[in-house]
Design an enzyme around this catalytic site. Sequence first.
Site, PDB file in Angstrom:
ATOM      1  CB  ALA A 138      77.137  65.734 157.928  1.00 15.22           C
ATOM      2  CD  GLU A 139      83.617  67.944 161.194  1.00 12.64           C
ATOM      3  OE1 GLU A 139      84.300  68.612 161.983  1.00 12.64           O
ATOM      4  OE2 GLU A 139      83.735  66.712 161.060  1.00 12.64           O
ATOM      5  CB  SER A 140      81.187  70.951 155.010  1.00  9.18           C
ATOM      6  OG  SER A 140      82.402  70.269 154.810  1.00  9.18           O
TER       7      SER A 140
END
Length: 141
Positions: free
Chosen positions: A62-64
């Site tokens: 998700a952060e990527s």
Amino acid sequence: MSISKEAKLKEINAVCKNTLMETLEISISDFGDDYLIAKMPVNSRVYQPDGVLHGGATAALAESVGSFASHLFSNLDVVFVRGTEITANHLKSVTDGHVFAKATFLHKGRTTQLIDIRVTDDHDNLISVCRLSTISLPRKK
């Protein structure tokens, strides 16, 4: 002459060499005017001890994808982007196949951005709902 979507995807994924994204086999698979999609295989490399997808791997996915969305839609000659906060609500377990994270903007400001990330499996089941806040800071001249 504008670059093709396929060429842009190849360019985006090339910068992932020797990063966590490469380690987790995360790849950007699609993008449009207001979204970005990445996929990650679900296998023993991303399991927690009981054989299901680890929530930390989901958060990394998700952060990527959220960070890449902020980068893709920012003028990186003028600013650099950093994540400031991520939340993840895990709703369903996955043991195999792939998970897909689709990032869309809830807020796209000059300084701060808020990105909604929906993680689904191969059957389009909702696995996790994540939110990422990013900040765009001026590059030193």
